[in-house]
Design a protein around this motif. Structure first.
Motif, PDB file in Angstrom:
ATOM      1  N   THR A  27       0.829  -1.203   0.000  1.00 16.32           N
ATOM      2  CA  THR A  27       0.000   0.000   0.000  1.00 16.32           C
ATOM      3  C   THR A  27       0.866   1.257   0.000  1.00 16.32           C
ATOM      4  OG1 THR A  27      -1.806  -1.125   1.142  1.00 16.32           O
ATOM      5  CG2 THR A  27      -1.769   1.276   1.267  1.00 16.32           C
ATOM      6  N   ARG A  28       1.885   1.271   0.846  1.00 16.02           N
ATOM      7  CA  ARG A  28       2.758   2.437   0.930  1.00 16.02           C
ATOM      8  C   ARG A  28       3.507   2.668  -0.369  1.00 16.02           C
ATOM      9  NH1 ARG A  28       5.714   1.170   6.500  1.00 16.02           N
ATOM     10  NH2 ARG A  28       7.395   2.284   5.436  1.00 16.02           N
ATOM     11  N   LEU A  29       3.970   1.596  -1.006  1.00 16.22           N
ATOM     12  CA  LEU A  29       4.706   1.736  -2.266  1.00 16.22           C
ATOM     13  C   LEU A  29       3.798   2.232  -3.391  1.00 16.22           C
ATOM     14  CD1 LEU A  29       6.897  -1.465  -1.992  1.00 16.22           C
ATOM     15  CD2 LEU A  29       7.780   0.876  -2.140  1.00 16.22           C
ATOM     16  N   CYS A  30       2.575   1.731  -3.442  1.00 13.76           N
ATOM     17  CA  CYS A  30       1.641   2.182  -4.481  1.00 13.76           C
ATOM     18  C   CYS A  30       1.265   3.638  -4.276  1.00 13.76           C
ATOM     19  CB  CYS A  30       0.390   1.304  -4.486  1.00 13.76           C
ATOM     20  SG  CYS A  30       0.662  -0.363  -5.131  1.00 13.76           S
ATOM     21  N   THR A  31       1.062   4.024  -3.028  1.00 12.92           N
ATOM     22  CA  THR A  31       0.750   5.421  -2.730  1.00 12.92           C
ATOM     23  C   THR A  31       1.923   6.316  -3.095  1.00 12.92           C
ATOM     24  OG1 THR A  31      -0.730   4.779  -0.935  1.00 12.92           O
ATOM     25  CG2 THR A  31       0.090   7.038  -0.911  1.00 12.92           C
ATOM     26  N   ALA A  32       3.123   5.884  -2.735  1.00 11.86           N
ATOM     27  CA  ALA A  32       4.321   6.667  -3.064  1.00 11.86           C
ATOM     28  C   ALA A  32       4.512   6.775  -4.571  1.00 11.86           C
ATOM     29  CB  ALA A  32       5.548   6.016  -2.426  1.00 11.86           C
ATOM     30  N   MET A  33       4.233   5.695  -5.297  1.00 13.84           N
ATOM     31  CA  MET A  33       4.344   5.725  -6.751  1.00 13.84           C
ATOM     32  C   MET A  33       3.447   6.819  -7.328  1.00 13.84           C
ATOM     33  SD  MET A  33       5.536   4.459  -9.631  1.00 13.84           S
ATOM     34  CE  MET A  33       6.290   2.878  -9.206  1.00 13.84           C
ATOM     35  N   ALA A  34       2.208   6.877  -6.873  1.00 14.12           N
ATOM     36  CA  ALA A  34       1.275   7.885  -7.374  1.00 14.12           C
ATOM     37  C   ALA A  34       1.737   9.285  -7.001  1.00 14.12           C
ATOM     38  CB  ALA A  34      -0.120   7.613  -6.827  1.00 14.12           C
ATOM     39  N   GLU A  35       2.180   9.471  -5.766  1.00 14.23           N
ATOM     40  CA  GLU A  35       2.583  10.798  -5.311  1.00 14.23           C
ATOM     41  C   GLU A  35       3.810  11.318  -6.059  1.00 14.23           C
ATOM     42  OE1 GLU A  35       3.134  10.300  -1.138  1.00 14.23           O
ATOM     43  OE2 GLU A  35       0.990  10.389  -0.674  1.00 14.23           O
ATOM     44  N   ALA A  38       3.049  12.207  -9.674  1.00 18.76           N
ATOM     45  CA  ALA A  38       2.324  13.467  -9.788  1.00 18.76           C
ATOM     46  C   ALA A  38       3.286  14.645  -9.855  1.00 18.76           C
ATOM     47  CB  ALA A  38       1.376  13.638  -8.601  1.00 18.76           C
ATOM     48  N   GLU A  39       4.483  14.455  -9.312  1.00 19.51           N
ATOM     49  CA  GLU A  39       5.494  15.504  -9.308  1.00 19.51           C
ATOM     50  C   GLU A  39       6.479  15.380 -10.474  1.00 19.51           C
ATOM     51  OE1 GLU A  39       7.319  14.949  -5.537  1.00 19.51           O
ATOM     52  OE2 GLU A  39       5.476  15.319  -4.399  1.00 19.51           O
ATOM     53  N   LYS A  40       6.883  14.150 -10.776  1.00 20.70           N
ATOM     54  CA  LYS A  40       7.963  13.939 -11.746  1.00 20.70           C
ATOM     55  C   LYS A  40       7.532  13.273 -13.040  1.00 20.70           C
ATOM     56  CE  LYS A  40      11.748  13.576  -8.386  1.00 20.70           C
ATOM     57  NZ  LYS A  40      12.953  12.778  -8.001  1.00 20.70           N
ATOM     58  N   GLY A  41       6.320  12.717 -13.089  1.00 24.65           N
ATOM     59  CA  GLY A  41       5.899  11.962 -14.256  1.00 24.65           C
ATOM     60  C   GLY A  41       6.445  10.551 -14.231  1.00 24.65           C
ATOM     61  N   TYR A  42       5.895   9.689 -15.095  1.00 25.00           N
ATOM     62  CA  TYR A  42       6.311   8.290 -15.104  1.00 25.00           C
ATOM     63  C   TYR A  42       7.786   8.155 -15.487  1.00 25.00           C
ATOM     64  CZ  TYR A  42       6.588   3.333 -16.237  1.00 25.00           C
ATOM     65  OH  TYR A  42       6.970   2.016 -16.283  1.00 25.00           O
ATOM     66  N   VAL A  43       8.191   8.816 -16.551  1.00 24.14           N
ATOM     67  CA  VAL A  43       9.566   8.680 -17.041  1.00 24.14           C
ATOM     68  C   VAL A  43      10.568   9.197 -16.015  1.00 24.14           C
ATOM     69  CG1 VAL A  43      11.187   9.392 -18.837  1.00 24.14           C
ATOM     70  CG2 VAL A  43       8.838   8.789 -19.451  1.00 24.14           C
ATOM     71  N   ARG A 128      -4.170  11.280 -11.591  1.00 23.65           N
ATOM     72  CA  ARG A 128      -3.156  11.547 -12.608  1.00 23.65           C
ATOM     73  C   ARG A 128      -2.532  10.250 -13.105  1.00 23.65           C
ATOM     74  NH1 ARG A 128       0.348  16.008 -14.006  1.00 23.65           N
ATOM     75  NH2 ARG A 128       2.191  15.197 -15.070  1.00 23.65           N
ATOM     76  N   LEU A 129      -2.373   9.300 -12.201  1.00 24.83           N
ATOM     77  CA  LEU A 129      -1.758   8.024 -12.541  1.00 24.83           C
ATOM     78  C   LEU A 129      -2.511   7.336 -13.670  1.00 24.83           C
ATOM     79  CD1 LEU A 129      -0.329   5.508 -10.014  1.00 24.83           C
ATOM     80  CD2 LEU A 129      -1.968   4.698 -11.682  1.00 24.83           C
ATOM     81  N   PHE A 130      -3.863   7.236 -13.556  1.00 27.10           N
ATOM     82  CA  PHE A 130      -4.573   6.482 -14.582  1.00 27.10           C
ATOM     83  C   PHE A 130      -5.188   7.344 -15.674  1.00 27.10           C
ATOM     84  CE2 PHE A 130      -8.903   7.267 -13.308  1.00 27.10           C
ATOM     85  CZ  PHE A 130      -8.943   7.260 -11.922  1.00 27.10           C
ATOM     86  N   LEU A 131      -5.075   8.674 -15.557  1.00 28.82           N
ATOM     87  CA  LEU A 131      -5.574   9.527 -16.632  1.00 28.82           C
ATOM     88  C   LEU A 131      -4.460  10.127 -17.485  1.00 28.82           C
ATOM     89  CD1 LEU A 131      -8.428  11.425 -14.758  1.00 28.82           C
ATOM     90  CD2 LEU A 131      -8.715   9.949 -16.769  1.00 28.82           C
TER      91      LEU A 131
END
Length: 223
Positions: A27-35, A38-43, A128-131
Motif C-alpha cells: 500500500t505504501r509503495l503504491c501510494t508513493a508511486m502515485a505521489e 504526480a510531481e515527476k511523471g512516469y519517465v 493523474r496516474l490512470f488519466l
C-alpha cells in the motif's frame, strides 16, 4: 486512492504477520508511486524515488514487484478498484437494467457523475496516474485503462437502463468525453476546475435524457 495505513511500521519487534507487513508495504509503495509521479511523471520517477517516499527498503520492493512498471500497474489497479467501490457506495444498488422509475435513474446518473468528479478531485495523484501517466507506461497499461473505461461505460449503461446497442454506445461516448475533459484539470492539479465540470456535464446528460437518447431502451433509427 490510498487507505489510512500508517507511513511507518512500529520500531523494533512487532506482532504483525508477514503477510500483513507485505500488505502495508504494498500500500505504501503504491501510494508513493502515485505521489512521486504526480510531481515527476512516469519517465522521471525512479524506484529510488518511490523507496524514499514510501520509507521501504529496496529488498522489500523487489519482494513485491519485479520493476517500476509492476508497481505502477499495481497502483493503477488499486486506484481503479477504489474508484469503482466509491461509485458503488454513492449510487447503491441501482437494480437490473430497465428497473426503477426513469426519473430515479436520472438522479442516480447525476449522483454518479458528481461522485466521480469528487473522487478525482480528492485523490489527484491517483487520478493523474490512470488519466495521464498511463500513456507513458506502455501498451499494457493503456490496454488496462481501456478496460477500466469499458467497465465504467457498462455501469453507466446499466444505471440508465440502456439495454440496446445504440444507447449503450451513447454511454461509451459520454464516458470517453468526460475522461478527456477531466484530464487537463487533473494534469494541472486543479480540483476546483474538476468539480466545476459537474453542472455542465449533468445538464448535457439531462438534455440527452429529455430527447430520449438515454434511458429509453429503444433503438435509434439508422439513416
Amino acid at each position: 486512492m490510498p487507505d489510512s495505513t500508517p507511513r511507518r511500521l512500529p520500531r523494533g519487534r512487532h506482532a504483525l504477520a508477514r503477510e500483513e507487513v507485505r500488505r502495508i508495504h504494498r500500500t505504501r509503495l503504491c501510494t508513493a508511486m502515485a505521489e512521486v509521479m504526480a510531481e515527476k511523471g512516469y519517465v522521471g520517477t525512479s524506484v529510488a524515488d518511490v523507496l524514499q517516499r514510501a520509507v521501504v527498503s529496496r529488498q522489500s520492493f523487489y519482494d513485491l514487484f519485479g520493476s517500476k512498471l509492476d508497481c505502477f500497474m499495481a497502483a493503477f489497479e488499486g486506484a481503479g478498484q477504489l474508484l469503482l467501490e466509491r461509485l458503488t457506495r454513492e449510487i447503491g444498488d441501482a437494480g437490473a437494467p430497465g428497473e426503477g422509475a426513469r426519473d430515479d435513474r436520472l438522479e442516480l446518473c447525476e449522483r454518479a457523475i458528481t461522485a466521480y468528479l469528487r473522487a478525482l478531485a480528492e485523490e489527484l495523484p491517483f487520478a493523474r496516474l490512470f488519466l495521464v501517466e498511463v500513456y507513458a507506461a506502455g501498451p499494457e497499461a493503456i490496454r488496462r485503462r481501456s478496460l477500466l473505461q469499458e467497465v465504467i461505460s457498462d455501469a453507466l449503461a446499466d444505471l440508465t437502463g440502456s439495454a440496446d446497442q445504440a444507447t449503450r454506445f451513447t454511454c461509451r461516448m459520454i464516458v470517453a468525453a468526460t475522461s478527456a475533459m477531466v484530464t487537463a484539470p487533473v494534469a494541472e492539479r486543479d480540483p476546483e476546475a474538476l468539480l466545476a465540470l459537474g453542472p455542465p456535464l449533468i445538464e448535457h446528460v439531462r438534455v440527452l435524457w429529455r430527447a430520449g437518447v438515454l434511458g429509453t431502451g429503444s433503438e435509434v433509427p439508422s439513416s
